[in-house]
Design an enzyme around this catalytic site. Structure first.
Site, short mmCIF file in Angstrom:
data_model
loop_
_atom_site.label_atom_id
_atom_site.label_comp_id
_atom_site.label_asym_id
_atom_site.label_seq_id
_atom_site.Cartn_x
_atom_site.Cartn_y
_atom_site.Cartn_z
N ARG A 3 0.85 -1.20 0.00
CA ARG A 3 0.00 0.00 0.00
C ARG A 3 0.88 1.23 0.00
O ARG A 3 1.63 1.48 0.93
CB ARG A 3 -0.91 -0.01 1.22
CG ARG A 3 -1.81 -1.23 1.21
CD ARG A 3 -3.17 -0.99 1.80
NE ARG A 3 -4.03 -2.14 1.52
CZ ARG A 3 -4.09 -3.22 2.31
NH1 ARG A 3 -3.37 -3.27 3.42
NH2 ARG A 3 -4.86 -4.23 1.98
N CYS B 147 -7.52 -10.00 -14.40
CA CYS B 147 -6.46 -10.53 -13.53
C CYS B 147 -5.48 -11.43 -14.30
O CYS B 147 -4.47 -11.85 -13.75
CB CYS B 147 -7.07 -11.28 -12.36
SG CYS B 147 -8.09 -10.22 -11.33
N GLY C 72 -10.22 -2.16 -2.56
CA GLY C 72 -11.56 -2.74 -2.46
C GLY C 72 -11.83 -3.75 -3.54
O GLY C 72 -10.97 -4.08 -4.34
N CYS D 17 -6.87 -13.01 -1.08
CA CYS D 17 -5.89 -12.04 -1.53
C CYS D 17 -6.43 -10.65 -1.22
O CYS D 17 -7.62 -10.48 -0.95
CB CYS D 17 -5.63 -12.19 -3.03
SG CYS D 17 -6.97 -11.60 -4.08
#
Lengths: 391, 144
Positions: A16, A81, A113, A197
């Site tokens: 992050r 993905c 999210g 995940c």
């Protein structure tokens, strides 16, 4: 297929980074890959840039201009993905076609999210396509059919964290226990928070080139792309995973999962079978799908993966290490970058450069598998060339 | 003002009638290859034919797989606020069709693969005009 190699890889750690732009992360990964290959940006003849959710439209192209205006063609690619695997396939095809010899593929994302708007509006309004619950129904059925338990799914997460704890590119670098997983909140029965995940930020890059170019350019340790396949769902749909998301006619017999379809083609093109795979990175959106994907790839029998996991077969020092990087359960998933993150890991493992998470066995064939909305799968088989007579 | 009942989606269900007519799920059968689909389609996923006929699906089945969601999905989720956990499942209809729909039951301990399920209809939320939006759900069969 062959004649195509990975000349270098690089990653910006997944995690992050609210104050860091995708541009900074991407440049970090690209420069690391260039440095790893010993090449420089003007050597690149084609750029493929993957991103899935990041909203700034021209970001991929914008940032390549910062590396220099070399006139190189640049394409932005989105295969959800499966983007990383899909880009490798495109790069390999471009090289095979003879239109270029050196390709940069890189992917990045900033993902927070759940995906919000997949499938049909009514399903999203009902919440039926929220990723966790769609994944969890597959895990529930797996338990029912094969006798796996919530503890087995917890063991998948425990293994992931054991590996992730040794990976400087991972978001979660803490070891956890089965109890920790089972005590984490239930998100979608039968899966707990630590079984999933996590969407996050990151970037990864690979330089792909012809074997001939690799020799000419003096690449220090090229890793062969033995095969790379991208595939969408093919009718009839497999049970529980139909591309239409809400109905399956069972009378035509069970369909084949898209991951299996892609894997079969990849093994055939590489001239090897699943028994020849020494190490793999599979899409572990959740602990259930890690097991399901191992089986769909033919790496063991259906319903056998959780038993092999209990025996330690998929551990770093096991017979078939699975997700030595910690997978996206530990790295998190920036979807534009996650597929190339797998490629980086297998390249490092095949070269013996994975540091404290280096697998102990000698590994030659590595497999990477991604799976994305809506039933898109890509499978890449990488091969060590050192000591290879055909080199 | 009368509150109208509207389907969540066109081509998905026939609502129960005021005179007690039972509601059903709607789907398509391909006139070319015979494949069947829940929710009316325009193109056959199997053979790409556009000769599809509307069909009504069975109102009973058995539970094939299920889950319960404990966290609110992101927008455009329109379920209750504050959030209430909800169940969903794949239900196998006797004609050999699996369909994915919400369940009335949200306690996983009360759900079991193979249990008999019955179709029902419930108010999910209301639209901008204040009409009730109706959704099809499957309910575990009540013991008689």
């Amino acid at each position: 297929m062959s004649g195509i190699v990975i000349a270098g890889v690089g990653m910006h750690p997944f995690g992050r980074y609210p104050d860091k732009t995708p541009e900074k992360m991407s440049l970090h990964a690209i420069q690391a890959a260039l440095e790893d290959s010993g090449l420089s940006y003007p050597d690149i003849e084609l750029v493929l840039c993957g991103k899935v959710v990041y909203k700034k439209e021209g970001e991929g192209i914008d940032l390549m201009m910062k590396l220099g205006m070399t006139g190189v063609p640049i394409y932005q690619i989105n295969a959800m993905c499966a983007t990383g695997g899909a880009m490798l396939k495109l790069a390999a095809d471009a090289i095979t076609s003879g239109s270029c010899e050196v390709v940069l593929v890189y992917g990045f994302d900033k993902h927070q999210g759940m995906f919000q708007d997949l499938g049909e509006q009514w399903q999203n309004e009902l919440g039926m396509k929220a990723s966790p619950i769609a994944f969890a129904t597959v895990a529930q059925r797996y338990m029912h059919e094969h006798g796996a338990t919530e503890e087995d799914f917890a063991r998948v997460a425990v293994k992931a964290h054991r590996n992730g704890a040794r990976n400087p590119n991972a978001l979660f670098r803490n070891e956890i226990t089965v109890e920790d997983v089972l005590n984490s909140p239930m998100v979608a029965y039968p899966l707990h928070l630590y079984n999933f995940c996590t969407p996050d930020d990151g970037a990864a890059a690979a330089i792909v080139c012809s074997e001939r170019a690799a020799q000419k350019l003096g690449i220090r340790e090229p890793i062969r792309i033995a095969s790379t396949v991208m595939q969408t769902a093919s009718y009839p749909p497999p049970v529980l995973e139909p591309a239409n998301q809400y109905s399956v006619d069972l009378t035509g017999g069970p369909g084949t999962p898209v991951v299996t379809l892609a894997a079969e083609k990849a093994y055939q093109a590489a001239g090897i079978g699943p028994q020849d795979i020494d190490i793999c990175e599979v899409q572990d959106t959740d602990s259930g799908h890690e097991l399901v994907h191992i089986e769909q790839l033919g790496l063991c029998e259906k319903g056998e993966a959780y038993r092999l996991l209990r025996q330690g077969v998929f551990d770093i020092d096991g017979r078939l290490p699975v997700n030595p990087s910690g997978g996206i359960q530990c790295k998190g998933e920036p979807p534009g970058a996650s597929g190339l993150g797998q490629i980086c890991e297998i390249v490092w493992q095949l070269r013996g450069e994975a540091g404290s998470r280096q697998v102990s066995r000698d590994v030659r064939n590595g497999l990477c598998q991604v799976f994305g909305w809506n039933h898109v799968a890509a499978v890449t088989i990488l091969q060590k060339m050192k000591g290879d007579d055909s080199q | 003002m009368t509150i109208a009942q509207v389907s969540l989606r066109d081509g998905m269900m026939k609502l129960p009638g005021e005179a007690g007519e039972k509601g059903t799920l709607l789907g398509s059968r391909c006139g070319n290859c015979g494949e069947r689909f829940f929710v009316i389609r325009e193109i056959c996923e199997s053979c790409q034919s556009t000769s599809l006929e509307d069909i009504q699906l069975s109102a009973t089945g058995s539970l094939y797989a299920f889950s319960v969601m404990y966290y609110p999905p992101p927008p455009p989720y329109r379920g209750p606020d504050p959030f209430v956990p909800f169940g969903i499942g794949w239900v196998e209809l006797p004609e050999g069709l699996l369909v994915y729909l919400p369940l009335t039951e949200s306690n996983p301990r009360k759900l079991q693969v193979g249990m008999k399920m019955d179709l029902t209809f419930g108010v999910f939320t209301e639209d901008e005009q204040g009409n009730d939006i109706i959704v099809p759900l499957f309910a575990p069969r009540q013991e008689e």
